[in-house]
Design an enzyme around this catalytic site. Structure first.
Site, PDB file in Angstrom:
ATOM      1  N   HIS A 198       0.868  -1.172   0.000  1.00  0.00           N
ATOM      2  CA  HIS A 198       0.000   0.000   0.000  1.00  0.00           C
ATOM      3  C   HIS A 198       0.903   1.219   0.000  1.00  0.00           C
ATOM      4  CE1 HIS A 198      -3.700   2.283   0.737  1.00  0.00           C
ATOM      5  NE2 HIS A 198      -2.852   3.125   1.304  1.00  0.00           N
ATOM      6  N   CYS A 199       0.731   2.063  -1.005  1.00  0.00           N
ATOM      7  CA  CYS A 199       1.644   3.199  -1.151  1.00  0.00           C
ATOM      8  C   CYS A 199       0.957   4.505  -0.744  1.00  0.00           C
ATOM      9  CB  CYS A 199       2.114   3.276  -2.606  1.00  0.00           C
ATOM     10  SG  CYS A 199       3.168   4.690  -2.905  1.00  0.00           S
TER      11      CYS A 199
END
Ligand code: ZN
Ligand code: ZN
Length: 344
Positions: free
Chosen positions: A131-132
């Site tokens: 998850h960025c």
């Protein structure tokens, strides 16, 4: 009532998006174009020949444009799972990867292989990488390509800026009129401050780019890489912890081709849409015999011959394989994922 709660949820999501991704979006959409203008200024002042200046000037905006397009794609492409019933388990299959019947406890839906539940997105993500926060989205099956191209174009842009910046610094330093003669005070302050941000960013982007390159070459995700560098392995040794085998590694060229969806336009950040839609992956066609521990009760360690099994064939023609294996490994015990197959 339903409509209003839907509306509230959307508003909450928008607010969350602004809060989390806002600073990054401002960074990329405001600071970056300003830096592009400064970069043009460098090239202009350095008094290059017109063709070099034109090429350099074009490349500045080309890389910036590509980076922004990739960035937009990374934010907007979602990797959510598709609604599909859990496939029936085929007990004849010895490779657990094909069983592929897990379901997510949070979503209460089928969770195909390589899928992970992201607590921030609140959904299952196909071939989840990570998850960025930069994109306030998960990097996964369909947007890993655009995310990777984003790191590529940003890295090129950052190197271009850093390099031109150094050249320009030398030019000012050697100038007979003095270092501060050529530009306004504001320019020097802005340049100094952005350089402070840019050089560490450049180093970080390079790291990110090379890290993701290594993942692509091996057909791995960050999550799989962190899990002792392996996916769920197909073959284990007796009484020993699972070995690190990357099932999806089909060779560098195949891995690259698959990652870019077999496209000649690999440098464009299109959404990757695969036929199997993240529910099935080709695995390494050849599983070496070293991956399969053969134990003979009399002789504890058996020399493993230098031959290879075609794992696809094992999957498709299990009975046929077993018949051949029966002859080949008579009186030996083969253990695959803790499941014992007696061949006698
Ligand atoms: Zn889930
Ligand atoms: Zn996520």
């Amino acid at each position: 009532m339903i409509h209003s709660s839907d509306h509230n949820q959307r508003r909450k999501k928008r607010a969350q998006f602004k809060h989390q991704a806002g600073p990054f979006i401002i960074f990329f959409t405001v600071l970056m174009p300003t830096n592009c203008v400064i970069l043009e200024q460098f090239y202009f002042d350095l008094k290059m020949d017109p063709t070099t200046q034109l090429i350099n000037g074009f490349l500045v905006f080309y890389f910036y444009g590509m980076a922004m397009w990739s960035y937009y794609q990374s934010i907007t492409i979602k990797n959510y799972t598709i609604e599909k019933a859990i496939p029936l388990q085929d007990n004849r299959r010895i490779d657990p990867i094909y069983k592929n019947t897990n379901s997510c406890l949070e979503c209460n839906k089928w969770k195909p292989i390589r899928t992970h539940h992201c607590s921030l997105c609140g959904k299952c993500i196909l071939k989840m990488d990570h998850h960025c926060p930069w994109i306030h989205n998960c990097v996964g099956l369909r947007n890993h390509r655009s995310f990777y191209l984003f790191t590529l174009y940003m890295t090129i842009g950052a190197i271009q800026y850093s390099y031109a910046s150094l050249i320009y610094f030398r030019f000012l330093f050697q100038s007979s009129q003095g270092f501060f003669f050529h530009q306004s005070t504001f320019f020097y302050i802005y340049w100094g401050l952005t350089s402070l941000v840019l050089y560490p960013t450049c180093a970080m982007l390079c790291f990110l780019f090379f890290y993701h390159t290594s993942l692509i070459l091996n057909n791995q995700t960050t999550l799989e890489q962190m899990k002792s560098g392996s996916n769920e392995n197909c073959c284990i040794q007796n009484d020993k912890p699972p070995r690190s085998i990357n099932l999806f590694d089909r060779g560098i060229l195949s891995n690259i081709a698959w990652f870019f969806n077999y496209s000649y336009f690999w440098f464009l950040p299109f959404e990757n849409i695969y036929k199997e839609d993240g529910t099935k992956y080709s695995i390494s066609p050849l599983c070496t015999l070293q991956d399969i521990q053969i134990n003979n009760p009399q002789i504890p360690i058996v020399q493993i011959p230098e031959q290879q099994f075609d794992f696809d064939k094992i999957e498709q023609k299990y009975e046929e394989y077993q018949a051949i294996a029966k002859l080949k490994y008579k009186n030996k015990r083969i253990v695959l994922i803790g499941k014992e197959i007696q061949l006698d």
